[in-house]
Design an enzyme around this catalytic site. Structure first.
Site, mmCIF file in Angstrom:
data_model
loop_
_atom_site.group_PDB
_atom_site.id
_atom_site.type_symbol
_atom_site.label_atom_id
_atom_site.label_comp_id
_atom_site.label_asym_id
_atom_site.label_seq_id
_atom_site.Cartn_x
_atom_site.Cartn_y
_atom_site.Cartn_z
ATOM 1 N N GLU A 150 2.994 -6.199 0.941
ATOM 2 C CA GLU A 150 1.989 -5.161 1.162
ATOM 3 C C GLU A 150 1.663 -4.936 2.646
ATOM 4 O O GLU A 150 0.516 -5.113 3.095
ATOM 5 C CB GLU A 150 0.718 -5.466 0.372
ATOM 6 C CG GLU A 150 0.965 -5.586 -1.121
ATOM 7 C CD GLU A 150 -0.304 -5.735 -1.950
ATOM 8 O OE1 GLU A 150 -1.391 -5.874 -1.375
ATOM 9 O OE2 GLU A 150 -0.192 -5.715 -3.194
ATOM 10 N N GLU A 161 3.976 -7.052 -8.701
ATOM 11 C CA GLU A 161 2.594 -7.304 -9.136
ATOM 12 C C GLU A 161 2.084 -6.157 -9.996
ATOM 13 O O GLU A 161 2.328 -4.994 -9.659
ATOM 14 C CB GLU A 161 1.619 -7.439 -7.945
ATOM 15 C CG GLU A 161 1.744 -8.710 -7.162
ATOM 16 C CD GLU A 161 0.754 -8.759 -6.013
ATOM 17 O OE1 GLU A 161 -0.342 -8.167 -6.115
ATOM 18 O OE2 GLU A 161 1.093 -9.365 -4.985
#
Ligand SMILES: OC[C@H]1NNC[C@@H](O)[C@@H]1O
Ligand SMILES: [Ca+2]
Length: 451
Positions: free
Chosen positions: A166, A356
């Site tokens: 991320e 995720e």
């Protein structure tokens, strides 16, 4: 394919990250990270919670691996804490730090669970932050050294490597909004950090490719969301395109097209943020082929035009859909649409891993000792159906990692947000299977969405 069935060999997993679960922050030579510093800084984290103990996974990893084996997962995504390997971020290595991950990987392989290793999940050694952190180009080179050190020693046992987790969140929340470590509020630092995170990915990728005897697959994980206008005002459409440009395209375009999105570069230049033209060889290296794209999906973003907002002239608004404990809308259709967009605009036939997906809800242990979390089961079920539909449409999704194995340190929210399918009683460190864990075990066993 019938609704909700998955291809043979689909990789079912759970995901965690070092600082969120390990604890033992001063044990066996581990150095300080920016999240140790940030969480111990008053006012930064909910009720002053820190990762000092977390889930005590550093000591309890064998039992946690047993839980994964009971779930029947084929893979486990976790991150290596850079400060355990290089306490100062560079220079002298700490063999005891590496030994922990060797023990963990051995325990996983004994149970037939494939390790999927994230090299960076936000816990930068504090010593590197003091030399400028991600806003400083040299940090990208230190990251490549750290990555090469691990490739040389763990590659035979690790079939999947993820360089960065991320980068948007690291750059923007860490350097622009200040919600995350290192807590800066400096847009130029944010853009420099974003570039150096991508550069660090490129340098680690080069180290992996040039290392010769590499056995595995390497990729990067991005948090991606559909961005939609909250109203039908053309200004809201433009605001949505701007946030899409920063949240999604600012990272997808360099990785898959070798350049930052020109509309956004122009937008920031117009604000007097002249982004330095990165050297062409860096942009070429950033766009070097990867073996898979990791996608973290939680929800969509809804935005309105906001003339007064200095950076993006937009503000995010609350949508009408049911929400999780994070205030994020439950929007499974967004995941299917995101996957379709990725395939058509960026990834083509490149394999995708959902690295995720999951939800926080206010879980409690009921009098019968169980944890009933129907909302999480429904969230997971609907998102898996969305993945299944995307696969049916030809999107090459090869695996799904549920966030998370167990409740853990949810960054600025501390332990107040529970994402686990295992409930953690942080007073006793007991792990209690939630209904969603029992459900997920049956999904994995069936290789299909079950009721
Ligand atoms: O907010 C839930 C998760 N999102 N992606 C990064 C993880 O570290 C978070 O816990
Ligand atoms: Ca189907």
């Amino acid at each position: 394919m019938t609704e909700g069935r998955f291809p043979e060999g689909f990789l079912w997993g759970v995901a965690t990250a070092a600082y969120q679960i390990e604890g033992a922050v001063a044990e066996d030579g581990r150095g300080e990270s920016i999240w140790d510093r940030f969480s111990h800084t008053p006012g930064k984290v909910y009720q002053g919670h820190t990762g000092d103990v977390a889930c005590d996974h550093y000591h309890r990893y064998r039992a946690d691996v047993e839980e994964m084996a009971r779930l029947g997962v084929g893979a486990y995504r976790f991150s290596v804490a850079w400060p355990r390997i290089f306490p100062q971020g560079r220079g002298q290595a700490n063999p005891k730090g590496l030994d922990f991950y060797r023990r963990l990987i051995d325990a996983l392989r004994e149970r037939g669970i494939v390790p999927v290793v994230t090299l960076y999940h936000w816990d930068l050694p504090q010593a590197l932050q003091e030399r400028g952190g991600w806003a400083h180009r040299d940090t990208a080179y230190r990251f490549a050294d750290y990555a090469a050190y691990l490739f040389d020693r763990l590659d035979e046992a690790v079939p999947y490597w993820i360089t960065q987790n991320e980068p948007f969140v690291v750059a923007i929340l860490g350097h622009v909004t200040g919600e995350h470590a290192p807590g800066l509020q400096d847009p130029m630092a944010g853009f420099r950090a974003a570039h150096h995170l991508l550069l660090s990915h490129a340098l680690a990728l080069q180290a992996y490719r040039e290392g010769g005897r590499r056995h595995g697959r390497i990729g990067i994980t991005l948090n991606l969301s559909p961005v939609e206008p909250a109203g039908d005002d053309p200004e809201d459409e433009a605001a949505a395109r701007r946030l899409d440009g920063l949240l999604n395209r600012w990272f997808l375009d360099p990785l898959f097209r070798g350049a930052y999105p020109s509309d956004m570069v122009a937008h920031f230049a117009g604000l007097g943020l002249p982004l330095p033209e990165p050297p062409q060889e860096e942009m070429r290296a950033i766009a070097a082929p990867i073996d898979f794209l990791g996608v973290n999906y939680y929800s969509r973003q809804l935005v309105r035009h906001e003339p007064g907002e200095p950076l993006m002239a937009m503000r995010q608004v609350e949508g009408p859909l049911p929400k999780t404990a994070m205030g994020w809308e439950v929007y499974p259709e967004g995941l299917r649409r995101l996957l379709e967009r990725l395939r058509h605009e960026y990834t083509g036939e490149l394999p995708i891993l959902i690295t995720e997906n999951g939800a926080a809800f206010d879980d409690a242990v009921s009098p019968d000792g169980a944890v009933h979390d129907p909302a999480r089961v429904a969230y997971l079920r609907d998102h898996l159906l969305a993945v299944s539909r995307a696969i049916d449409d030809g999107v090459p999704v090869r695996g799904y990692f549920l966030w998370s194995l167990m409740d853990n340190f949810e960054w600025a929210h501390g332990y107040s947000k529970r994402f686990g399918v295992l409930y953690v009683d942080f007073d006793t460190q007991a792990r209690i299977w939630k209904d969603s864990a029992h459900w997920y075990r049956r999904v994995i066993e069936a290789n299909a969405v079950v009721d």
